[in-house]
Design an enzyme around this catalytic site. Structure first.
Site, PDB file in Angstrom:
ATOM      1  NE  ARG A  51     -11.229   9.845   7.206  1.00 55.71           N
ATOM      2  CZ  ARG A  51     -11.871   8.970   6.692  1.00 55.71           C
ATOM      3  NH1 ARG A  51     -12.338   9.023   5.364  1.00 55.71           N
ATOM      4  NH2 ARG A  51     -12.133   7.915   7.223  1.00 55.71           N
ATOM      5  N   GLY A  52      -8.706   6.906   6.399  1.00 56.78           N
ATOM      6  CA  GLY A  52      -8.982   5.658   6.521  1.00 56.78           C
ATOM      7  C   GLY A  52      -8.045   4.596   6.284  1.00 56.78           C
ATOM      8  CG  ASP A 244      -8.213   3.268  12.332  1.00 58.41           C
ATOM      9  OD1 ASP A 244      -9.282   3.382  12.445  1.00 58.41           O
ATOM     10  OD2 ASP A 244      -7.535   3.786  11.297  1.00 58.41           O
ATOM     11  CG  ASN A 254     -13.397   2.399  13.670  1.00 51.92           C
ATOM     12  OD1 ASN A 254     -12.479   2.670  12.917  1.00 51.92           O
ATOM     13  ND2 ASN A 254     -14.671   2.582  13.736  1.00 51.92           N
TER      14      ASN A 254
HETATM   15  O1  MRU Z   1      -8.854   9.419  11.389  1.00 52.32           O
HETATM   16  P1  MRU Z   1      -9.519   8.608  10.423  1.00 52.32           P
HETATM   17  O2  MRU Z   1     -10.372   9.514   9.448  1.00 52.32           O
HETATM   18  O3  MRU Z   1      -8.171   8.087   9.338  1.00 52.32           O
HETATM   19  O4  MRU Z   1     -10.268   7.284  10.916  1.00 52.32           O
HETATM   20  C1  MRU Z   1     -10.766   6.449  10.149  1.00 52.32           C
HETATM   21  C2  MRU Z   1     -11.294   5.461  10.914  1.00 52.32           C
HETATM   22  O5  MRU Z   1     -11.266   5.419  12.137  1.00 52.32           O
HETATM   23  C3  MRU Z   1     -12.167   4.288   9.940  1.00 52.32           C
HETATM   24  O6  MRU Z   1     -13.176   3.667  10.771  1.00 52.32           O
HETATM   25  C4  MRU Z   1     -11.267   3.083   9.726  1.00 52.32           C
HETATM   26  O7  MRU Z   1      -9.786   3.685   9.299  1.00 52.32           O
HETATM   27  C5  MRU Z   1     -11.593   2.168   8.711  1.00 52.32           C
HETATM   28  S1  MRU Z   1     -11.586   2.865   6.949  1.00 52.32           S
HETATM   29  C6  MRU Z   1     -12.004   1.673   6.116  1.00 52.32           C
END
Ligand code: MRU
Length: 358
Positions: A51-52, A244, A254
């Site tokens: 994720r991220g 994101d 985000n």
């Molecule tokens: O649902 P997730 O855990 O994938 O969400 C991640 C985020 O919101 C992060 O802040 C974003 O992807 C930036 S990661 C460098």
């Protein structure tokens, strides 16, 4: 230089597989899983094993390689077909992080151009593995550059509040929002962090806190509802979050809860920084309202802590992301520099300087 956990990597040659940390189990268990086909990669992205935004992009690129890895003896047409099908399938994994689509576009363009040059099936497969490795490796460099630009904004003995996890676990490198903290630490600055727990899946409490404490950084976990209070107590010097998807107009999407943090930061006169690579900029969108927001399973809220926590009769709404309007963003920290008070003109200047067309 501190060592950071490697979220995922390609193991072996063309017939290899992806090894990734199963992030849903952190911090209780540090398990590395093997992903060896497109279907399992899509499932891993959906359940947030990986994720991220940047890490999702790298995972999707490797996913395309998994889709063609068994085909080097096949014709170039068959490999191209398999690559296109894998791209279409992987694009359905999650809707919001634009890095997923950015990486798949790169893989698709590479497949089409190498096929068009008359490559054999084996050459095309190899070109796709090389492209995925290049996406991964450039993300490593990008994270470090974001860290260097961001560290210049941090003074010794400052405290940063962050939301969700935008660290090494969320990227192919040292992270985005956490990269300035890591680089500041390397420079000898003493930086403390408050990590919002980040309901409902607790990426802040489970992953950011694990990652920062493993790196020897002083981290305090708070529930999301405490962030404004902690700011009012004068405990925070600035906020740094990841993203994101950022529009060409400078609006920032985000993890859900980020928008509230930005409003609280403005109220308390604190800088609100967003750290993200330019691959997170959706060059097609100007307004944040046009960003597709993932809505996830109500169970994440109703049974998120391992037992039912809401009554049967209550409805659940579970958007996974929100959008912070550009006016609340003090600066966006990118690999090409810091964009102060972002707006469309400044975003386009940064894209131009990196040779990205829109
Ligand atoms: O649902 P997730 O855990 O994938 O969400 C991640 C985020 O919101 C992060 O802040 C974003 O992807 C930036 S990661 C460098």
């Amino acid at each position: 230089m501190s060592q950071h956990p490697e979220t995922l990597h390609w193991h072996g040659a063309l017939d290899g597989h992806v090894r990734m940390i199963e992030q849903t189990l952190l911090p209780a268990e540090h398990r590395v899983i093997e992903v060896s086909n497109v279907k399992d990669m899509i499932a891993a992205i959906r359940r947030l094993a990986v994720r991220g935004a940047p890490a999702i992009g790298v995972a999707a690129a490797y996913g395309v390689v998994l889709g063609v890895g068994s085909l080097p003896e096949s014709s170039s047409d068959a490999v191209l077909d398999a690559a296109e099908t894998s791209c279409d399938q992987l694009a359905e994994a999650r809707p919001t992080a634009v890095n997923l689509f950015w990486a798949l576009n790169r893989m698709r363009s590479k497949a089409r151009s190498v096929h068009g040059e008359g490559a054999t099936g084996a050459e095309l497969c190899q070109a796709l593995l090389d492209e995925a490795l290049a996406i991964h490796s450039s993300d490593r460099d990008t994270c470090r550059r974001i860290g260097e630009h961001g560290a210049a904004l941090l003074n010794n003995d400052q405290t940063v509040l962050t939301h969700c996890n935008a660290g090494a676990l969320a990227t192919g490198g040292m992270g985005t929002a956490l990269a300035p903290i890591y680089v500041a630490q390397e420079e000898g600055k003493n930086i403390k962090v408050y990590a919002d727990e980040t309901r409902p899946l607790l990426q802040g409490a489970r992953i950011t806190a694990w990652e920062l404490s493993s790196a020897g950084i002083d981290v305090t976990v708070i529930t999301d509802g405490m962030a404004a209070r902690v700011m009012s107590e004068g405990r925070i010097d600035c906020i740094i979050v990841g993203s994101d998807r950022i529009t060409r107009g400078g609006d920032v999407c985000n993890k859900i809860g980020t928008y509230g943090v930005a409003i609280a930061a403005r109220h308390h006169g604190l800088p609100f920084y967003v750290a993200a690579p330019l691959s997170t900029v959706d060059t097609n969108l100007i307004e944040g309202g046009d960003i597709p927001i993932e809505e996830r399973d109500p169970e994440e809220i109703s049974s998120g802590l391992g037992r039912r926590i809401t009554p049967d009769g209550s409805k659940i709404y579970n958007p996974a992301f929100d959008v912070t309007p550009r006016d609340l963003v003090t600066a966006i920290i990118t690999e090409v520099g810091v964009i102060q008070n972002p707006n469309q003109g400044k975003m386009e200047q940064a894209l131009n300087s990196a040779g990205i067309s829109y």
